[in-house]
Each structure stands twice: as structure tokens, then as C-alpha cells.
Write a protein that holds these residues in place. Structure first.
Motif, PDB file in Angstrom:
ATOM      1  N   VAL A 226       0.859  -1.182   0.000  1.00  0.00           N
ATOM      2  CA  VAL A 226       0.000   0.000   0.000  1.00  0.00           C
ATOM      3  C   VAL A 226       0.897   1.233   0.000  1.00  0.00           C
ATOM      4  CG1 VAL A 226      -1.889  -1.168   1.188  1.00  0.00           C
ATOM      5  CG2 VAL A 226      -0.187   0.047   2.515  1.00  0.00           C
ATOM      6  N   PRO A 227       0.504   2.301  -0.711  1.00  0.00           N
ATOM      7  CA  PRO A 227       1.350   3.499  -0.785  1.00  0.00           C
ATOM      8  C   PRO A 227       1.386   4.264   0.528  1.00  0.00           C
ATOM      9  CG  PRO A 227      -0.730   3.861  -1.899  1.00  0.00           C
ATOM     10  CD  PRO A 227      -0.717   2.413  -1.521  1.00  0.00           C
ATOM     11  N   ALA A 228       2.263   5.236   0.590  1.00  0.00           N
ATOM     12  CA  ALA A 228       2.408   6.061   1.791  1.00  0.00           C
ATOM     13  C   ALA A 228       1.097   6.738   2.147  1.00  0.00           C
ATOM     14  CB  ALA A 228       3.499   7.108   1.572  1.00  0.00           C
ATOM     15  N   ASN A 229       0.881   6.925   3.449  1.00  0.00           N
ATOM     16  CA  ASN A 229      -0.277   7.647   3.998  1.00  0.00           C
ATOM     17  C   ASN A 229      -1.612   6.996   3.641  1.00  0.00           C
ATOM     18  OD1 ASN A 229       1.386   9.774   5.124  1.00  0.00           O
ATOM     19  ND2 ASN A 229       1.677  10.471   3.017  1.00  0.00           N
ATOM     20  N   SER A 230      -1.593   5.661   3.493  1.00  0.00           N
ATOM     21  CA  SER A 230      -2.830   4.932   3.229  1.00  0.00           C
ATOM     22  C   SER A 230      -3.538   4.598   4.541  1.00  0.00           C
ATOM     23  CB  SER A 230      -2.542   3.634   2.476  1.00  0.00           C
ATOM     24  OG  SER A 230      -1.966   3.884   1.212  1.00  0.00           O
ATOM     25  N   LYS A 231      -4.848   4.380   4.430  1.00  0.00           N
ATOM     26  CA  LYS A 231      -5.640   3.867   5.542  1.00  0.00           C
ATOM     27  C   LYS A 231      -6.426   2.674   5.026  1.00  0.00           C
ATOM     28  CE  LYS A 231      -8.906   5.190   9.169  1.00  0.00           C
ATOM     29  NZ  LYS A 231      -9.746   6.286   9.723  1.00  0.00           N
ATOM     30  N   VAL A 232      -6.132   1.502   5.562  1.00  0.00           N
ATOM     31  CA  VAL A 232      -6.746   0.271   5.076  1.00  0.00           C
ATOM     32  C   VAL A 232      -7.594  -0.327   6.205  1.00  0.00           C
ATOM     33  CG1 VAL A 232      -6.347  -2.003   4.076  1.00  0.00           C
ATOM     34  CG2 VAL A 232      -4.750  -0.139   3.592  1.00  0.00           C
ATOM     35  N   VAL A 233      -8.893  -0.438   5.951  1.00  0.00           N
ATOM     36  CA  VAL A 233      -9.803  -1.006   6.957  1.00  0.00           C
ATOM     37  C   VAL A 233     -10.779  -1.950   6.270  1.00  0.00           C
ATOM     38  CG1 VAL A 233      -9.658   0.990   8.499  1.00  0.00           C
ATOM     39  CG2 VAL A 233     -11.420   0.927   6.728  1.00  0.00           C
ATOM     40  N   ASN A 234     -11.321  -2.876   7.030  1.00  0.00           N
ATOM     41  CA  ASN A 234     -12.372  -3.746   6.516  1.00  0.00           C
ATOM     42  C   ASN A 234     -13.685  -2.983   6.418  1.00  0.00           C
ATOM     43  OD1 ASN A 234     -10.935  -6.208   6.236  1.00  0.00           O
ATOM     44  ND2 ASN A 234     -11.009  -6.512   8.449  1.00  0.00           N
ATOM     45  N   LYS A 235     -14.492  -3.387   5.464  1.00  0.00           N
ATOM     46  CA  LYS A 235     -15.823  -2.781   5.335  1.00  0.00           C
ATOM     47  C   LYS A 235     -16.636  -3.105   6.575  1.00  0.00           C
ATOM     48  CE  LYS A 235     -19.793  -2.507   2.227  1.00  0.00           C
ATOM     49  NZ  LYS A 235     -20.397  -3.013   0.959  1.00  0.00           N
ATOM     50  N   GLN A 236     -17.268  -2.084   7.128  1.00  0.00           N
ATOM     51  CA  GLN A 236     -18.042  -2.261   8.354  1.00  0.00           C
ATOM     52  C   GLN A 236     -19.201  -3.213   8.101  1.00  0.00           C
ATOM     53  OE1 GLN A 236     -17.187  -0.955  11.237  1.00  0.00           O
ATOM     54  NE2 GLN A 236     -18.893  -1.758  12.408  1.00  0.00           N
ATOM     55  N   PRO A 237     -19.292  -4.319   8.852  1.00  0.00           N
ATOM     56  CA  PRO A 237     -20.421  -5.237   8.644  1.00  0.00           C
ATOM     57  C   PRO A 237     -21.732  -4.619   9.097  1.00  0.00           C
ATOM     58  CG  PRO A 237     -19.164  -5.877  10.580  1.00  0.00           C
ATOM     59  CD  PRO A 237     -18.393  -4.766   9.924  1.00  0.00           C
ATOM     60  N   GLU A 238     -22.801  -5.065   8.475  1.00  0.00           N
ATOM     61  CA  GLU A 238     -24.127  -4.558   8.843  1.00  0.00           C
ATOM     62  C   GLU A 238     -24.578  -5.239  10.125  1.00  0.00           C
ATOM     63  OE1 GLU A 238     -28.665  -4.439   6.995  1.00  0.00           O
ATOM     64  OE2 GLU A 238     -26.936  -4.779   5.694  1.00  0.00           O
ATOM     65  N   LEU A 239     -24.930  -4.423  11.117  1.00  0.00           N
ATOM     66  CA  LEU A 239     -25.354  -4.961  12.401  1.00  0.00           C
ATOM     67  C   LEU A 239     -26.864  -5.099  12.453  1.00  0.00           C
ATOM     68  CD1 LEU A 239     -23.037  -2.913  14.788  1.00  0.00           C
ATOM     69  CD2 LEU A 239     -22.659  -5.198  13.860  1.00  0.00           C
ATOM     70  N   ASN A 240     -27.351  -6.138  13.105  1.00  0.00           N
ATOM     71  CA  ASN A 240     -28.783  -6.388  13.237  1.00  0.00           C
ATOM     72  C   ASN A 240     -29.176  -6.197  14.695  1.00  0.00           C
ATOM     73  OD1 ASN A 240     -31.409  -7.220  13.011  1.00  0.00           O
ATOM     74  ND2 ASN A 240     -30.936  -9.380  12.622  1.00  0.00           N
ATOM     75  N   HIS A 241     -29.870  -5.070  14.976  1.00  0.00           N
ATOM     76  CA  HIS A 241     -30.319  -4.776  16.346  1.00  0.00           C
ATOM     77  C   HIS A 241     -31.761  -5.241  16.512  1.00  0.00           C
ATOM     78  CE1 HIS A 241     -26.839  -2.229  17.384  1.00  0.00           C
ATOM     79  NE2 HIS A 241     -26.885  -1.865  16.115  1.00  0.00           N
ATOM     80  N   GLN A 242     -32.000  -5.983  17.586  1.00  0.00           N
ATOM     81  CA  GLN A 242     -33.371  -6.406  17.894  1.00  0.00           C
ATOM     82  C   GLN A 242     -33.705  -6.033  19.317  1.00  0.00           C
ATOM     83  OE1 GLN A 242     -33.662 -10.608  17.138  1.00  0.00           O
ATOM     84  NE2 GLN A 242     -33.534 -10.380  14.898  1.00  0.00           N
ATOM     85  N   THR A 243     -34.905  -5.561  19.522  1.00  0.00           N
ATOM     86  CA  THR A 243     -35.392  -5.205  20.856  1.00  0.00           C
ATOM     87  C   THR A 243     -36.151  -6.363  21.450  1.00  0.00           C
ATOM     88  OG1 THR A 243     -35.575  -2.876  20.203  1.00  0.00           O
ATOM     89  CG2 THR A 243     -36.737  -3.574  22.198  1.00  0.00           C
ATOM     90  N   LYS A 244     -35.712  -6.786  22.618  1.00  0.00           N
ATOM     91  CA  LYS A 244     -36.370  -7.904  23.281  1.00  0.00           C
ATOM     92  C   LYS A 244     -37.688  -7.436  23.888  1.00  0.00           C
ATOM     93  CE  LYS A 244     -35.671 -11.484  26.754  1.00  0.00           C
ATOM     94  NZ  LYS A 244     -34.758 -12.045  27.775  1.00  0.00           N
ATOM     95  N   ILE A 245     -38.775  -8.134  23.556  1.00  0.00           N
ATOM     96  CA  ILE A 245     -40.115  -7.797  24.077  1.00  0.00           C
ATOM     97  C   ILE A 245     -40.304  -8.468  25.425  1.00  0.00           C
ATOM     98  CG2 ILE A 245     -42.590  -7.980  23.658  1.00  0.00           C
ATOM     99  CD1 ILE A 245     -41.972  -8.026  20.682  1.00  0.00           C
ATOM    100  N   GLN A 246     -40.764  -7.686  26.401  1.00  0.00           N
ATOM    101  CA  GLN A 246     -40.935  -8.212  27.739  1.00  0.00           C
ATOM    102  C   GLN A 246     -41.925  -9.373  27.750  1.00  0.00           C
ATOM    103  OE1 GLN A 246     -42.070  -5.264  30.562  1.00  0.00           O
ATOM    104  NE2 GLN A 246     -41.672  -6.561  32.350  1.00  0.00           N
ATOM    105  N   GLY A 247     -41.524 -10.448  28.399  1.00  0.00           N
ATOM    106  CA  GLY A 247     -42.393 -11.623  28.495  1.00  0.00           C
ATOM    107  C   GLY A 247     -42.015 -12.710  27.501  1.00  0.00           C
ATOM    108  N   GLU A 248     -41.243 -12.360  26.480  1.00  0.00           N
ATOM    109  CA  GLU A 248     -40.817 -13.365  25.501  1.00  0.00           C
ATOM    110  C   GLU A 248     -39.671 -14.205  26.073  1.00  0.00           C
ATOM    111  OE1 GLU A 248     -41.894 -11.288  21.228  1.00  0.00           O
ATOM    112  OE2 GLU A 248     -39.799 -11.514  21.853  1.00  0.00           O
TER     113      GLU A 248
END
Length: 248
Positions: A226-248
């Protein structure tokens, strides 16, 4: 032993004398291990051990100067560090690089066995595996450090910082026509000055060069330069947020 300014020079001289006797003996033994002679005592190996021990001892001021820069890099690179004394007495990264700088000087003198023994001792003590053949510049900082692997032909510039779990390794092991490993070839990457490698990154290959000032993110797998002054990162994975329903 209590030391005072007027006795310090004598004390250091005595310590160096003891170290010279023990080190020259061990170097001679390591040389004799690979010697062709069948004699129990090889005068040539003994003389060579004395010579190499003297050469090494003359490198101690240079090693100390380099280690001073490593301590400075640790203090500047870790906001949790309270003092240089804390770093010197407790940081596994500094212990590993201290042992490496000693082992590297012995390795450069073509001394068999001893550099690798030092390397594996450091590996056992710190979890950091640095081959004594690796070339490392000044102001080197390993943060945390567990699981770091640095291969024999790695070249690291000045002001480089790496985190735990980083591997600077080989892509493959080239072989000759008879199927034997080709040993005298650059197999590991080069990191230029001011590079930062975050935890879990893997960088492989003797032709792989990380340009000056570059940042390699966590868990990145790299086999290309990679050339000078590069920034190499992995693509941010898509996160799956779920809200827990009370009683489940």
C-alpha cells in the motif's frame, strides 16, 4: 549491593568482566556445536567466541540508546502509562523488544543457537514472537502484545506501533528443484516509518511494503503493498439490532 557515584565505574567494570567470561564461553560452545572438528575442545571456536563476545559488548551502548527510544515511544503511545519506570518494569512489549535487540546483535554476528534460544524465552515470557533476524528501527512500540508474530526477514522502520495479535509473516515457503526450502530470501513484509498496525491484522509476503505513515485497521488481511499515507480497513459489517419484548 549499595552503589555510589565513586564506585559505579568499578561495579560496571566488574559486571562486564563476569558477563564477558560467561558469554564468550557460551558463544564458543554454540560454535563448537556446529564445528566439524571431533576434538572435545576446539581452540578456533574458543578464540572466535572471545572475539564475538567483545564485539557484542561494544554494541551495548547502541542497544541501550535504541531501547531508550522504545521507552519514549511507549510513554507517548499509551495514555495508560504513568511513568517510564512503569514501562521498564512491567510492559511485556518492552521486555520482548529488549530481548530481541540483544538477540538481533548476536544473530548479526552469525552466532548459532543462542539468538533463537533468547527469542523463544521472550516468546514464553511475553507471548510475543520476534525472530532475531528481524530488523527493527527506533521508537518501536508493541501495545499489549499477546499473539504478535514478526518473521525473520521483516524490516520495520522508525516510529512504528503495532497492537496485539498482529502477524507479519510469509505467504509461502519457496522450494528449489529438489524440494528443499529456499532460506536466503526475503519472505516477510516491510513497514516503513510512522506506520500503525491495529490488533489482529495479518500482513504477508516479502514483496509487501506498507508505505510511510499508513494505518492498517484491525483484522485486515493484506498480501499487497500500500502506498504512503494509506488507511486500510475492513468494510463495516451490517449490524442487526433487535429489541427484546418483555415476556418473551
Amino acid at each position: 549491593q549499595e552503589l555510589r557515584a565513586e564506585t559505579l565505574e568499578y561495579h560496571i567494570g566488574n559486571e562486564v568482566s563476569v558477563i564477558f567470561d560467561e558469554l564468550s564461553d557460551q558463544i564458543s560452545r554454540s560454535l563448537r556445536y556446529e564445528c566439524k572438528t571431533t576434538n572435545a575442545i576446539c581452540i578456533d571456536c574458543m578464540n572466535e567466541g572471545y572475539k564475538k563476545a567483545i564485539i557484542f559488548l561494544k554494541q551495548i551502548p547502541k542497544i541501550r540508546k535504541m531501547l531508550k527510544t522504545d521507552v519514549e515511544a511507549s510513554l507517548l503511545g499509551d495514555p495508560a502509562a504513568r511513568s517510564t519506570n512503569e514501562i521498564v518494569f512491567s510492559y511485556p512489549g518492552l521486555k520482548a523488544i529488549t530481548l530481541h535487540r540483544v538477540a538481533h546483535e548476536l544473530f548479526s554476528l552469525d552466532i548459532p543457537l543462542i539468538p533463537r534460544i533468547i527469542n523463544e524465552y521472550a516468546h514464553k515470557e511475553t507471548g510475543i514472537d520476534i525472530h532475531p533476524g528481524a530488523t527493527i528501527g527506533s521508537h518501536f512500540f508493541i501495545d499489549h502484545g499477546t499473539g504478535v508474530v514478526i518473521g525473520e526477514t521483516t524490516i520495520i522502520g522508525n516510529n512504528v506501533k503495532i497492537y496485539q495479535g498482529v502477524t507479519l509473516g510469509a505467504l509461502s515457503f519457496p522450494k528449489d528443484k529438489e524440494g528443499n526450502l529456499i532460506r536466503d530470501k526475503k519472505r516477510h513484509p516491510t513497514l516503513e516509518n510512522d506506520v500503525t498496525i491495529y490488533s489482529g491484522a495479518t500482513i504477508l509476503g516479502g514483496e509487501t511494503v506498507i508505505g510511510k505513515g499508513s494505518i492498517i485497521g484491525g483484522n485486515v488481511f493484506l498480501v499487497n503493498s500500500v502506498p504512503a499515507n494509506s488507511k486500510v480497513v475492513n468494510k463495516q459489517p451490517e449490524l442487526n439490532h433487535q429489541t427484546k419484548i418483555q415476556g418473551e
